[in-house]
Enzyme design. Structure first.
Site, PDB file in Angstrom:
ATOM      1  N   LYS A   1     -12.124   2.713 -14.738  1.00  0.00           N
ATOM      2  CA  LYS A   1     -12.653   1.383 -14.419  1.00  0.00           C
ATOM      3  C   LYS A   1     -13.101   0.644 -15.680  1.00  0.00           C
ATOM      4  CE  LYS A   1     -11.924   1.504  -9.987  1.00  0.00           C
ATOM      5  NZ  LYS A   1     -10.948   0.595  -9.356  1.00  0.00           N
TER       6      LYS A   1
ATOM      7  N   THR B   1     -15.904   5.208   0.620  1.00  0.00           N
ATOM      8  CA  THR B   1     -17.291   5.676   0.494  1.00  0.00           C
ATOM      9  C   THR B   1     -17.806   6.305   1.788  1.00  0.00           C
ATOM     10  OG1 THR B   1     -18.033   3.428   1.008  1.00  0.00           O
ATOM     11  CG2 THR B   1     -17.960   4.040  -1.322  1.00  0.00           C
TER      12      THR B   1
ATOM     13  N   TYR C   1     -12.964   8.541 -13.046  1.00  0.00           N
ATOM     14  CA  TYR C   1     -13.098   7.248 -12.350  1.00  0.00           C
ATOM     15  C   TYR C   1     -13.768   6.208 -13.255  1.00  0.00           C
ATOM     16  CZ  TYR C   1     -14.168   3.952  -8.565  1.00  0.00           C
ATOM     17  OH  TYR C   1     -14.246   2.820  -7.767  1.00  0.00           O
TER      18      TYR C   1
ATOM     19  N   ASP D   1       3.772   2.719  -4.466  1.00  0.00           N
ATOM     20  CA  ASP D   1       2.868   3.546  -5.262  1.00  0.00           C
ATOM     21  C   ASP D   1       2.657   2.764  -6.548  1.00  0.00           C
ATOM     22  OD1 ASP D   1       1.529   5.261  -6.927  1.00  0.00           O
ATOM     23  OD2 ASP D   1       2.804   6.999  -6.520  1.00  0.00           O
TER      24      ASP D   1
ATOM     25  N   THR E   1     -16.706   1.169   2.736  1.00  0.00           N
ATOM     26  CA  THR E   1     -15.258   1.218   3.006  1.00  0.00           C
ATOM     27  C   THR E   1     -14.902   2.678   3.322  1.00  0.00           C
ATOM     28  OG1 THR E   1     -14.531   1.804   0.783  1.00  0.00           O
ATOM     29  CG2 THR E   1     -14.865  -0.559   1.213  1.00  0.00           C
TER      30      THR E   1
ATOM     31  N   ASP F   1       0.843  -1.202   0.000  1.00  0.00           N
ATOM     32  CA  ASP F   1       0.000   0.000   0.000  1.00  0.00           C
ATOM     33  C   ASP F   1       0.874   1.246   0.000  1.00  0.00           C
ATOM     34  OD1 ASP F   1      -3.235   0.314   0.818  1.00  0.00           O
ATOM     35  OD2 ASP F   1      -2.019   2.116   1.151  1.00  0.00           O
TER      36      ASP F   1
HETATM   37  P1  NAD Z   1      -9.971   2.397   0.368  1.00  0.00           P
HETATM   38  O1  NAD Z   1      -9.661   3.811   0.211  1.00  0.00           O
HETATM   39  O2  NAD Z   1     -10.536   1.910   1.657  1.00  0.00           O
HETATM   40  O3  NAD Z   1      -8.676   1.525   0.035  1.00  0.00           O
HETATM   41  C1  NAD Z   1      -7.845   1.863  -1.032  1.00  0.00           C
HETATM   42  C2  NAD Z   1      -6.405   1.628  -0.621  1.00  0.00           C
HETATM   43  O4  NAD Z   1      -5.597   1.879  -1.770  1.00  0.00           O
HETATM   44  C3  NAD Z   1      -5.928   2.571   0.486  1.00  0.00           C
HETATM   45  O5  NAD Z   1      -5.285   1.841   1.502  1.00  0.00           O
HETATM   46  C4  NAD Z   1      -4.931   3.490  -0.218  1.00  0.00           C
HETATM   47  O6  NAD Z   1      -3.866   3.919   0.618  1.00  0.00           O
HETATM   48  C5  NAD Z   1      -4.444   2.585  -1.332  1.00  0.00           C
HETATM   49  N1  NAD Z   1      -3.883   3.338  -2.460  1.00  0.00           N
HETATM   50  C6  NAD Z   1      -4.372   4.446  -3.056  1.00  0.00           C
HETATM   51  N2  NAD Z   1      -3.553   4.846  -4.029  1.00  0.00           N
HETATM   52  C7  NAD Z   1      -2.519   3.984  -4.061  1.00  0.00           C
HETATM   53  C8  NAD Z   1      -1.357   3.861  -4.844  1.00  0.00           C
HETATM   54  N3  NAD Z   1      -1.060   4.743  -5.815  1.00  0.00           N
HETATM   55  N4  NAD Z   1      -0.508   2.838  -4.595  1.00  0.00           N
HETATM   56  C9  NAD Z   1      -0.768   1.938  -3.607  1.00  0.00           C
HETATM   57  N5  NAD Z   1      -1.850   2.005  -2.824  1.00  0.00           N
HETATM   58  C10 NAD Z   1      -2.721   3.017  -3.046  1.00  0.00           C
HETATM   59  O7  NAD Z   1     -10.978   2.044  -0.821  1.00  0.00           O
HETATM   60  P2  NAD Z   1     -11.788   0.715  -1.204  1.00  0.00           P
HETATM   61  O8  NAD Z   1     -13.199   1.086  -1.260  1.00  0.00           O
HETATM   62  O9  NAD Z   1     -11.338  -0.434  -0.399  1.00  0.00           O
HETATM   63  O10 NAD Z   1     -11.292   0.554  -2.712  1.00  0.00           O
HETATM   64  C11 NAD Z   1     -10.527  -0.554  -3.177  1.00  0.00           C
HETATM   65  C12 NAD Z   1     -10.757  -0.701  -4.664  1.00  0.00           C
HETATM   66  O11 NAD Z   1     -12.139  -1.000  -4.880  1.00  0.00           O
HETATM   67  C13 NAD Z   1     -10.484   0.569  -5.466  1.00  0.00           C
HETATM   68  O12 NAD Z   1      -9.885   0.211  -6.690  1.00  0.00           O
HETATM   69  C14 NAD Z   1     -11.865   1.130  -5.704  1.00  0.00           C
HETATM   70  O13 NAD Z   1     -11.914   1.933  -6.856  1.00  0.00           O
HETATM   71  C15 NAD Z   1     -12.655  -0.131  -5.868  1.00  0.00           C
HETATM   72  N6  NAD Z   1     -14.100   0.013  -5.668  1.00  0.00           N
HETATM   73  C16 NAD Z   1     -14.603   0.416  -4.484  1.00  0.00           C
HETATM   74  C17 NAD Z   1     -15.983   0.541  -4.356  1.00  0.00           C
HETATM   75  C18 NAD Z   1     -16.638   0.975  -3.070  1.00  0.00           C
HETATM   76  O14 NAD Z   1     -17.855   1.193  -3.060  1.00  0.00           O
HETATM   77  N7  NAD Z   1     -15.911   1.099  -1.988  1.00  0.00           N
HETATM   78  C19 NAD Z   1     -16.816   0.261  -5.442  1.00  0.00           C
HETATM   79  C20 NAD Z   1     -16.249  -0.141  -6.631  1.00  0.00           C
HETATM   80  C21 NAD Z   1     -14.887  -0.271  -6.731  1.00  0.00           C
END
Ligand code: NAD
Length: 272
Positions: free
Chosen positions: A179, A213, A175, A63, A210, A37
């Site tokens: 995706k 959101t 976004y 990153d 999460t 992360d």
């Molecule tokens: P989150 O913010 O809880 O977790 C995302 C993690 O990614 C964080 O720990 C952040 O530090 C890390 N991160 C961000 N940029 C980074 C980078 N450049 N390099 C390494 N790590 C990085 O969010 P989440 O909801 O758990 O999202 C996880 C994935 O699910 C994402 O790709 C998001 O787009 C996707 N997603 C989430 C939802 C939702 O409703 N939560 C819906 C559809 C898709």
């Protein structure tokens, strides 16, 4: 015998939300896990959560938008556990200002649903950062993981896409485009990497509770609206996504590649 016994998994975005749930769930099923992360403190904390349970885990800062850092991450997995069998590319951002939980709490709903996120106000820099992390980053993670898997005789990759790759969201052009790109990247990668015994699939979550959101789920009105919109009548939990990823990375899915599973409570059923 558990479903991931003897397997080594790298989870990007593993410090939070969906990635953290994957790290915990995979380790529960016997995998040795690398929590990767951008946020080193949270990555270390999640790895410690796992090792405190008597399971194998380590962490690394990455990153994912940077090619060299993806290579170092994959090397770290092999150095720690000797091989790489599974990779979940879950690192992602909802918009350019979003990096982690702290920022999510600060920005408020306006910056996603209006203001500087609308197309007419987008800057090249903010557009590019979302594409760099959510699309190029996933490609680079796939590339680095696949190189180690090829050398090790095979593996399974799961990319976290989104139903936003199908559904247009006002204020979220960057976004949604990123995706949609992950959907197609997954299918191309599956066809290319099949020859090395590497399966590539994606999970497209709907609305999941999460930190990403959190600025929306704070609002009961927003939650009720999304519950009405989602056929099963609830928001998803991180484990709903982790379970789909677990299936795709396990041998139970040995005949599944190039597939995108919508784990969305039926949200996208009428437009697929
Ligand atoms: P989150 O913010 O809880 O977790 C995302 C993690 O990614 C964080 O720990 C952040 O530090 C890390 N991160 C961000 N940029 C980074 C980078 N450049 N390099 C390494 N790590 C990085 O969010 P989440 O909801 O758990 O999202 C996880 C994935 O699910 C994402 O790709 C998001 O787009 C996707 N997603 C989430 C939802 C939702 O409703 N939560 C819906 C559809 C898709």
């Amino acid at each position: 015998m558990s479903r991931m016994d003897g397997k080594v998994a790298v989870i990007t975005g593993g410090a939070s939300g969906i990635g953290r749930a994957c790290a915990l769930r995979f380790s529960e099923e016997g995998a040795s896990v690398v929590v990767a992360d951008l946020n080193p403190d949270r990555a270390e904390a999640v790895a410690a959560e796992i090792t405190d349970l008597g399971r194998e885990a380590t962490w690394t800062q990455v990153d994912t938008a940077d090619a060299d850092q993806n290579e170092a991450m994959a090397d770290a997995a092999v150095a720690a556990f000797g091989r790489l069998d599974a990779c979940v590319a879950a690192a992602g951002i909802s918009h350019a200002g979003y990096v982690s939980r702290e920022i999510s709490d600060q920005v408020g709903q306006d910056s996603w649903q209006g203001g500087d996120q609308w197309l007419l106000a987008k800057t090249v820099d903010s557009w590019q950062r979302v594409l760099d992390v959510n699309l190029t980053g996933v490609m680079l993670t796939n590339q680095s993981a696949a190189r180690r898997m090829r050398d090790g005789g095979g593996g399974a990759i799961v990319n976290i896409a989104s139903v936003a790759g199908l559904m247009a969201l006002p204020g979220g052009a960057d976004y949604c485009v990123s995706k949609a790109g992950v959907w197609m990247l997954t299918r191309c990668a599956a066809l290319e990497l099949n020859r090395y015994g590497i399966r590539v699939n994606a999970v497209a979550p709907g609305y999941i509770r999460t930190p990403m959101t959190a600025f929306m789920t704070h609002s009961d009105e927003w939650v009720r609206g999304r519950e009405r919109e989602t056929p099963v009548g609830r928001l998803g939990e991180p484990d709903d996504i982790a379970n789909a990823c677990l299936y795709l990375c396990s041998d139970e899915a040995s005949f599944v590649t190039g597939e995108i599973i919508c784990a969305d409570g039926g949200l996208a059923a009428d437009i697929r």
